[in-house]
Design a protein around this motif. Structure first.
Motif, PDB file in Angstrom:
ATOM      1  N   GLY A   1       0.814  -1.208   0.000  1.00  0.00           N
ATOM      2  CA  GLY A   1       0.000   0.000   0.000  1.00  0.00           C
ATOM      3  C   GLY A   1       0.848   1.258   0.000  1.00  0.00           C
ATOM      4  N   SER A   2       1.931   1.255   0.752  1.00  0.00           N
ATOM      5  CA  SER A   2       2.791   2.443   0.827  1.00  0.00           C
ATOM      6  C   SER A   2       3.529   2.693  -0.487  1.00  0.00           C
ATOM      7  N   VAL A   3       3.932   1.623  -1.166  1.00  0.00           N
ATOM      8  CA  VAL A   3       4.544   1.778  -2.493  1.00  0.00           C
ATOM      9  C   VAL A   3       3.499   2.312  -3.472  1.00  0.00           C
ATOM     10  N   GLY A   4       2.276   1.802  -3.353  1.00  0.00           N
ATOM     11  CA  GLY A   4       1.181   2.330  -4.168  1.00  0.00           C
ATOM     12  C   GLY A   4       0.934   3.796  -3.881  1.00  0.00           C
ATOM     13  N   ASP A   5       1.058   4.203  -2.603  1.00  0.00           N
ATOM     14  CA  ASP A   5       0.927   5.622  -2.245  1.00  0.00           C
ATOM     15  C   ASP A   5       1.940   6.471  -3.010  1.00  0.00           C
ATOM     16  N   TRP A   6       3.182   5.985  -3.022  1.00  0.00           N
ATOM     17  CA  TRP A   6       4.257   6.714  -3.721  1.00  0.00           C
ATOM     18  C   TRP A   6       3.940   6.858  -5.207  1.00  0.00           C
ATOM     19  N   PHE A   7       3.499   5.761  -5.814  1.00  0.00           N
ATOM     20  CA  PHE A   7       3.173   5.779  -7.235  1.00  0.00           C
ATOM     21  C   PHE A   7       1.997   6.724  -7.509  1.00  0.00           C
ATOM     22  N   ALA A   8       0.941   6.622  -6.697  1.00  0.00           N
ATOM     23  CA  ALA A   8      -0.252   7.440  -6.915  1.00  0.00           C
ATOM     24  C   ALA A   8       0.021   8.914  -6.656  1.00  0.00           C
ATOM     25  N   ALA A   9       0.717   9.212  -5.554  1.00  0.00           N
ATOM     26  CA  ALA A   9       0.983  10.604  -5.212  1.00  0.00           C
ATOM     27  C   ALA A   9       1.920  11.255  -6.222  1.00  0.00           C
ATOM     28  N   SER A  10       2.903  10.503  -6.699  1.00  0.00           N
ATOM     29  CA  SER A  10       3.843  11.052  -7.684  1.00  0.00           C
ATOM     30  C   SER A  10       3.141  11.398  -8.989  1.00  0.00           C
ATOM     31  N   GLY A  11       2.102  10.634  -9.323  1.00  0.00           N
ATOM     32  CA  GLY A  11       1.362  10.883 -10.552  1.00  0.00           C
ATOM     33  C   GLY A  11       0.144  11.764 -10.374  1.00  0.00           C
ATOM     34  N   GLY A  12      -0.095  12.250  -9.128  1.00  0.00           N
ATOM     35  CA  GLY A  12      -1.234  13.115  -8.876  1.00  0.00           C
ATOM     36  C   GLY A  12      -2.573  12.414  -8.975  1.00  0.00           C
ATOM     37  N   ARG A  13      -2.593  11.112  -8.719  1.00  0.00           N
ATOM     38  CA  ARG A  13      -3.819  10.327  -8.835  1.00  0.00           C
ATOM     39  C   ARG A  13      -4.465  10.172  -7.460  1.00  0.00           C
ATOM     40  N   VAL A  14      -5.378  11.066  -7.141  1.00  0.00           N
ATOM     41  CA  VAL A  14      -5.963  11.121  -5.805  1.00  0.00           C
ATOM     42  C   VAL A  14      -6.789   9.872  -5.503  1.00  0.00           C
ATOM     43  N   SER A  15      -7.599   9.439  -6.475  1.00  0.00           N
ATOM     44  CA  SER A  15      -8.446   8.254  -6.253  1.00  0.00           C
ATOM     45  C   SER A  15      -7.598   7.021  -5.973  1.00  0.00           C
ATOM     46  N   LEU A  16      -6.510   6.873  -6.728  1.00  0.00           N
ATOM     47  CA  LEU A  16      -5.628   5.725  -6.509  1.00  0.00           C
ATOM     48  C   LEU A  16      -4.940   5.830  -5.149  1.00  0.00           C
ATOM     49  N   LEU A  17      -4.589   7.035  -4.744  1.00  0.00           N
ATOM     50  CA  LEU A  17      -3.954   7.234  -3.439  1.00  0.00           C
ATOM     51  C   LEU A  17      -4.895   6.824  -2.313  1.00  0.00           C
ATOM     52  N   ILE A  18      -6.161   7.163  -2.452  1.00  0.00           N
ATOM     53  CA  ILE A  18      -7.148   6.751  -1.443  1.00  0.00           C
ATOM     54  C   ILE A  18      -7.242   5.226  -1.403  1.00  0.00           C
ATOM     55  N   ALA A  19      -7.238   4.596  -2.586  1.00  0.00           N
ATOM     56  CA  ALA A  19      -7.344   3.136  -2.653  1.00  0.00           C
ATOM     57  C   ALA A  19      -6.138   2.453  -2.022  1.00  0.00           C
ATOM     58  N   THR A  20      -4.947   2.972  -2.276  1.00  0.00           N
ATOM     59  CA  THR A  20      -3.751   2.335  -1.717  1.00  0.00           C
ATOM     60  C   THR A  20      -3.664   2.557  -0.215  1.00  0.00           C
ATOM     61  N   ARG A  21      -4.146   3.697   0.253  1.00  0.00           N
ATOM     62  CA  ARG A  21      -4.195   3.921   1.703  1.00  0.00           C
ATOM     63  C   ARG A  21      -5.197   2.968   2.356  1.00  0.00           C
ATOM     64  N   LEU A  22      -6.302   2.697   1.675  1.00  0.00           N
ATOM     65  CA  LEU A  22      -7.259   1.715   2.188  1.00  0.00           C
ATOM     66  C   LEU A  22      -6.618   0.336   2.279  1.00  0.00           C
ATOM     67  N   LEU A  23      -5.845  -0.042   1.258  1.00  0.00           N
ATOM     68  CA  LEU A  23      -5.156  -1.332   1.278  1.00  0.00           C
ATOM     69  C   LEU A  23      -4.194  -1.409   2.453  1.00  0.00           C
ATOM     70  N   ALA A  24      -3.429  -0.362   2.658  1.00  0.00           N
ATOM     71  CA  ALA A  24      -2.486  -0.340   3.778  1.00  0.00           C
ATOM     72  C   ALA A  24      -3.213  -0.460   5.113  1.00  0.00           C
ATOM     73  N   GLY A  25      -4.430   0.059   5.176  1.00  0.00           N
ATOM     74  CA  GLY A  25      -5.207  -0.022   6.407  1.00  0.00           C
ATOM     75  C   GLY A  25      -5.510  -1.445   6.824  1.00  0.00           C
ATOM     76  N   VAL A  26      -5.634  -2.359   5.854  1.00  0.00           N
ATOM     77  CA  VAL A  26      -5.855  -3.769   6.183  1.00  0.00           C
ATOM     78  C   VAL A  26      -4.647  -4.334   6.922  1.00  0.00           C
ATOM     79  N   GLY A  27      -3.448  -4.074   6.380  1.00  0.00           N
ATOM     80  CA  GLY A  27      -2.235  -4.530   7.047  1.00  0.00           C
ATOM     81  C   GLY A  27      -2.057  -3.890   8.404  1.00  0.00           C
ATOM     82  N   MET A  28      -2.361  -2.602   8.488  1.00  0.00           N
ATOM     83  CA  MET A  28      -2.255  -1.891   9.765  1.00  0.00           C
ATOM     84  C   MET A  28      -3.114  -2.541  10.836  1.00  0.00           C
ATOM     85  N   PHE A  29      -4.357  -2.887  10.488  1.00  0.00           N
ATOM     86  CA  PHE A  29      -5.266  -3.432  11.476  1.00  0.00           C
ATOM     87  C   PHE A  29      -4.781  -4.786  11.995  1.00  0.00           C
ATOM     88  N   VAL A  30      -4.314  -5.640  11.089  1.00  0.00           N
ATOM     89  CA  VAL A  30      -3.828  -6.954  11.507  1.00  0.00           C
ATOM     90  C   VAL A  30      -2.642  -6.817  12.450  1.00  0.00           C
TER      91      VAL A  30
END
Length: 411
Positions: free
Chosen positions: A97-126
């Protein structure tokens, strides 16, 4: 979830127990740093992504939204497996998710950044749930609240690390690059945590998965729901101050938002000491009783909310705020131990998940309600009335709840 025992005696005894807590603390340190990163570089996020403050701030809470949605099913699943094995997988998900954050934020893709942060949230919770379980099952009953409170104090320490470190790292790698740096640190510390956990035997060794009937008993247990209520109220009280006090101090005393933010940063930071103190008081001073600490937390916070209402100088207000942060956070950590004591060991993961979801729910809802009250009344003073009300309701709830530290608690 408590089937972590590998059938070997502990190597080094108490030394490995301490190392287990220390490595778990480091995992949550970097998890917290990753989660808070958008808040620490908010102006850069808004400028580069061309989004509003509300959208940028929403990126901070997106992982917690994921945790709230998937919390209960994941908790049930963790109760059915050897949860130690989930640590590397969860850390890998957060890193992805954090690598996805880097990719999304670097490309200015807000929707993708939200999605990758959601993915990271699954790992965070576990990682959050497993860390709490490991802490409580690594030590005997008379030290579990202390261990749980110590390990989760890594989370506010991570907030401090993120607030201080992310802007400096952003100067070197750019703000999108900060996400995978913290994500990588989570993976590395999680691998060490995984190895260390395998070197200590558990004091709770339930090996059978939770049955449907046992899950039903959890849901019907009014003591479990009492802890859920306490958790919602405690986190609500915590977030009312955490989210609105910078604005209040700016409006009330005319200081800059940066200055007021620095003052308010002391509020969560004091939890690094207050959370372990709450567990130690419960285990040692109150001989494993949990209610006295819950009660002191709510009563103390209520009194300090009233004192802040009448504070005439910024120095007095900040001093009261820091004390309130200490009182409120005495119970954070104890919540997760207390709710486990009301259920069978096979349902511990589900119980911790319930408390975690409750805490994040309170964190989301309370600031919104506080904002609506300010909008309706036209005064920020209503924040202290709201906080005092939460404290009073919390104290009354504690007065009605059972003592989880007694042998009959899970009846």
């Amino acid at each position: 979830m408590l089937n972590l025992s590998i059938g070997r005696p502990p190597f080094g005894g108490s030394t490995w127990q301490v190392v287990t807590i220390a490595t778990g603390w480091l995992v949550l340190l970097f998890v917290g740093a990753y989660l808070i990163t958008p808040a620490s570089v908010l102006t850069l996020v808004m400028a580069d992504l061309a989004v509003t403050e509300a959208t940028a701030a929403a990126l901070v809470s997106t992982p917690q939204v994921a945790a709230t949605v998937i919390g209960i099913p994941v908790g049930i699943y963790l109760d059915r497996i050897e949860s130690r094995a989930a640590v590397p997988a969860a850390a890998s998900i957060l890193l992805a998710g954090s690598v996805g954050d880097w990719f999304a934020a670097s490309g200015g893709r807000v929707s993708l950044l939200i999605a990758t942060r959601l993915l990271a949230g699954v790992g965070m919770f576990v990682l959050w749930v497993v860390s709490i379980d490991v802490a409580s099952s690594t030590f005997p009953p008379d030290r579990r609240a202390t261990a749980t409170s110590v390990i989760i104090s890594g989370y506010p320490a991570g907030y401090a690390l993120g607030q201080l470190g992310a802007p400096r790292l952003a100067d070197i790698v750019g703000w999108p690059g900060v996400f995978p740096l913290f994500g990588g640190a989570v993976l590395l510390t999680s691998l060490v945590f995984y190895v260390v956990v395998g070197r200590v035997s558990r004091f709770q060794t339930a090996t059978d998965p939770m049955t449907r009937a046992e899950f039903g008993r959890v849901l019907r247990n009014r003591n479990v729901w009492a802890v859920v209520a306490v958790t919602i109220l405690g986190y609500s009280l915590y977030m009312v101050f955490n989210s609105w006090m910078p604005t209040y101090i700016t409006r009330r005393f005319g200081v800059s938002l940066a200055e007021s933010g620095a003052f308010v940063a002391l509020f969560p930071a004091v939890g690094i000491l207050a959370r372990p103190t709450g567990g130690w008081l419960s285990d040692t001073v109150f001989t494993q009783r949990r209610r006295p600490v819950f009660a002191a937390s709510f009563v103390g916070a209520t009194a300090l909310a009233v004192a802040m209402f009448y504070s005439a100088t910024i120095a007095v207000l900040v001093a009261m705020l820091v004390l309130a942060g200490a009182f409120i956070q005495l119970q954070i950590g104890l919540m997760y131990q207390s709710i486990q004591e009301f259920v069978d060991p096979t349902a511990a993961g589900t119980a911790v998940s319930l408390a975690s979801v409750a805490g994040w729910l309170g964190s989301f809802v309370a600031p919104v309600v506080a904002g609506e009250l300010v909008s309706i009344t036209g005064t920020y003073a209503v924040l202290f009335v709201f906080a005092a009300g939460l404290g009073v309701v919390g104290a009354l709830t504690v007065w009605q709840m059972a003592e989880s530290g007694t042998p009959s608690a899970s009846a």
